[in-house]
Design an enzyme around this catalytic site. Structure first.
Site, PDB file in Angstrom:
ATOM      1  N   THR A 281       4.069  -6.586   5.131  1.00 39.87           N
ATOM      2  CA  THR A 281       3.189  -5.848   6.290  1.00 39.87           C
ATOM      3  C   THR A 281       4.014  -5.910   7.667  1.00 39.87           C
ATOM      4  OG1 THR A 281       1.178  -5.879   5.133  1.00 39.87           O
ATOM      5  CG2 THR A 281       1.248  -5.043   7.581  1.00 39.87           C
ATOM      6  N   GLN A 311       0.056  -1.154   2.508  1.00 39.39           N
ATOM      7  CA  GLN A 311       0.353  -1.642   3.841  1.00 39.39           C
ATOM      8  C   GLN A 311       1.755  -0.974   4.205  1.00 39.39           C
ATOM      9  OE1 GLN A 311      -0.782  -3.390   1.557  1.00 39.39           O
ATOM     10  NE2 GLN A 311      -1.809  -5.304   2.550  1.00 39.39           N
ATOM     11  N   GLN A 333      -2.087   3.588   5.239  1.00 37.66           N
ATOM     12  CA  GLN A 333      -2.704   2.206   5.510  1.00 37.66           C
ATOM     13  C   GLN A 333      -1.640   1.320   6.621  1.00 37.66           C
ATOM     14  OE1 GLN A 333      -3.746  -0.263   1.961  1.00 37.66           O
ATOM     15  NE2 GLN A 333      -4.247  -2.000   3.106  1.00 37.66           N
ATOM     16  N   ASP A 334      -2.426   0.844   7.403  1.00 40.70           N
ATOM     17  CA  ASP A 334      -1.726  -0.075   8.490  1.00 40.70           C
ATOM     18  C   ASP A 334      -0.824   0.945   9.321  1.00 40.70           C
ATOM     19  OD1 ASP A 334      -3.185  -1.929   7.502  1.00 40.70           O
ATOM     20  OD2 ASP A 334      -1.974  -3.339   6.741  1.00 40.70           O
ATOM     21  N   ASP A 355      -7.636   0.580   7.813  1.00 43.08           N
ATOM     22  CA  ASP A 355      -7.342  -0.502   8.744  1.00 43.08           C
ATOM     23  C   ASP A 355      -5.803   0.180   9.595  1.00 43.08           C
ATOM     24  OD1 ASP A 355      -9.131  -1.914   7.162  1.00 43.08           O
ATOM     25  OD2 ASP A 355      -7.499  -2.897   6.451  1.00 43.08           O
ATOM     26  N   ARG A 422     -13.532  -2.788  10.260  1.00 46.29           N
ATOM     27  CA  ARG A 422     -13.981  -3.989   9.554  1.00 46.29           C
ATOM     28  C   ARG A 422     -13.301  -5.156   9.743  1.00 46.29           C
ATOM     29  NH1 ARG A 422     -11.344  -3.674   3.252  1.00 46.29           N
ATOM     30  NH2 ARG A 422      -9.211  -3.126   3.846  1.00 46.29           N
TER      31      ARG A 422
END
Length: 516
Positions: A281, A311, A333-334, A355, A422
């Site tokens: 990531t 990610q 994602q990310d 996220d 989260r």
């Protein structure tokens, strides 16, 4: 002061004083009992008697930071030795990240101890927070790529605990008093006129143009030239309209860089690295920024790996006092990795699914548009904040923004659940304030990470949000969640307090609201 010079002139004499000073076990135990991890504190102080006597709390803080640095240097060497054990590209990727992250950790710890660096308690807390985050990131890279345990640098556990001890001793307040002239030390007098100019592009030091009409055709070439400049004054890279398919890193030595484009959707920097494609990531970022004082304006940062590749970061910032103004961050994602240090985002667009605003910086996003997209699975989570220590002065603050569905999510809105965030780490801290939340936000508001993990230790707050998704009547009942009703409590998370914006943002000529 250069790192090697500092180690030679300051640390080595300090570590060699073991023949002069020593510690009695009872004295060590008494001081170490004040820390969250007394065992490594006692062990390293008694088994390596290279530390002067402790008389005051400031003495203990300095010795604790020096001890952390000493162990980090040894852990760095240990990590380097693991390189020969890497058997494939995934293991090499995780190892290379860790080596780089240890370099960054050593730089931050050195900075806290450098007698030539003027800093406040909050500066120290920020840099210690970053040092700890770097080690967390190192471990995460090994885990997400499935690298075997024997390659994981176990020595990092001791370093992390020693940094946590220093964080607990320092315990800085939210914000330092501003410098007398209202500007941080990294802003030189000659820079202010440039930064307050209405057209930074017209005063560019170098022009990037894909069509050949500038000085160079790629951003990487501009970065290479910028790295050879003398002095540390503001250096402006103007990137003309076009799509630039490249992965770019502004390293720790590239300070006070300003990256200016022709506008969102006009100047586009795009890449497609992802965890699914074999990257960590951390290393998947299309653009990564580490050098302090980075500013970006009027640019789109993209990662086009897609929702199926996990990610995939568009922008990663670990730049202290970094600012992003009128920029767009597009991924799944990310998308936006607010990795560490102090950051500010204003009038930006952020697109993603899982996220997609995450990391462990002290960061405020203000007047931004947040667009959840159609996810691969049926769930979106806007934030995943990564505070792993209760004394880190970090958090994601979303102030006066708008959260609405992206165009690809609208047709399937009824089948997708979107949450505010989260808890990625145990002390995850996120606050939404005076933000418009559209009807895509689930009534519960927030989602568990794994069972009851972090539900008692996190800090999730909402203050005076509006819109159909803002009702708190059916929100989660976690011990760490709260509806903030007091303006005095909410003010802790403003630009002026949380990131001490009044002391450094005026120099950037980026508009900001200091208070609520």
């Amino acid at each position: 002061m250069a790192l090697r010079t500092f180690i030679t002139l300051v640390l080595v004499p300090f570590f060699l004083c073991s023949t002069i000073y020593g510690y009695l076990p009872k004295e060590v135990a008494s001081w170490c009992s004040k820390t969250p991890y007394p065992q490594p504190c006692e062990y390293f102080l008694t088994h390596d008697p290279s530390h002067t006597a402790i008389v005051t709390d400031p003495d203990f803080l300095k010795i604790s930071m020096r001890l952390a640095l000493q162990r980090a240097l040894r852990a760095h060497n240990h990590t380097f030795s693991l390189g020969s054990k890497c058997r494939n590209e995934r293991e090499k990727a995780a190892w290379a990240d860790c080596l780089k992250l240890y370099d960054y950790t050593i730089l931050k710890l050195t900075k806290t101890l450098d007698p030539t660096t003027k800093c406040t308690e909050v500066d120290i807390q920020t840099w210690l927070s970053t040092a700890l985050t770097n080690l967390d990131t190192c471990r995460a890279g090994f885990m997400e790529l499935g690298v075997p345990d024997y390659l994981l640098p176990l020595m990092s556990n001791n370093v992390s605990m020693l940094i946590s001890n220093a964080l607990a001793i320092n315990k800085a307040p939210y914000a330092p008093p501003p410098p007398k002239d209202g500007f941080p030390t990294w802003v030189k007098p000659g820079d202010r006129k440039l930064l307050q100019s209405s057209s930074a592009a017209s005063q560019a030091n170098i022009v990037v143009a894909k069509d050949g009409s500038g000085d160079v055709t790629t951003i990487k070439e501009a970065v290479t030239i910028a790295s050879k400049r003398s002095g540390s004054s503001r250096y402006v890279i103007y990137v003309k309209q076009g799509t630039y398919k490249e992965n770019v890193e502004f390293g720790s030595k590239l300070k006070n860089i300003m990256l200016v484009g022709d506008g969102i959707g006009k100047t586009i920097i795009t890449g497609s690295k992802s965890v699914g494609g074999g990257s960590t990531t951390f290393n998947s970022a299309t653009v990564a920024v580490v050098g302090d004082g980075f500013i970006a304006r009027d640019i789109t940062f993209q990662n086009t790996a897609g929702p199926e590749n996990g990610q995939a970061v568009a922008l990663r910032s670990g730049s202290d006092f970094s600012v992003f103004y009128r920029c767009s961050f597009e991924g799944y994602q990310d998308t936006l990795y607010v990795h560490s240090d102090r950051q500010f985002y204003r009038d930006c667009d952020i697109y993603g699914t899982v996220d997609f605003i995450f990391g462990n910086a002290a960061v405020v996003l203000q007047n931004c548009n947040i667009f959840p997209r159609k996810p691969r699975n049926k769930t979106n989570t806007i934030t995943a904040q990564g505070r792993s220590d209760p004394n880190q002065n970090t958090g994601i603050i979303i102030h006066n923004c708008r959260v609405t569905a992206a165009s690809d999510l609208k047709p399937v809105l009824s089948s997708v659940k979107t949450y505010l965030g989260r808890p990625w780490k145990e002390y995850s801290r996120t606050v939404f304030m005076k933000t418009f939340l559209d009807d895509l936000i689930q009534p519960a508001g927030w989602l568990e990470w794994s069972g009851d993990f972090a539900l008692k230790t996190l800090f999730y707050g909402e203050y005076m949000n509006t819109g159909p998704g803002s009702s708190t009547s059916n929100r989660v009942k976690w011990p760490g969640y709260r509806v903030i009703t007091s303006s005095s409590e909410a003010s802790k998370f403003t630009v002026g307090n949380f990131i001490a914006g009044n002391s450094w943002l005026p120099a950037t000529n980026v508009p900001f609201t200091s208070g609520l």
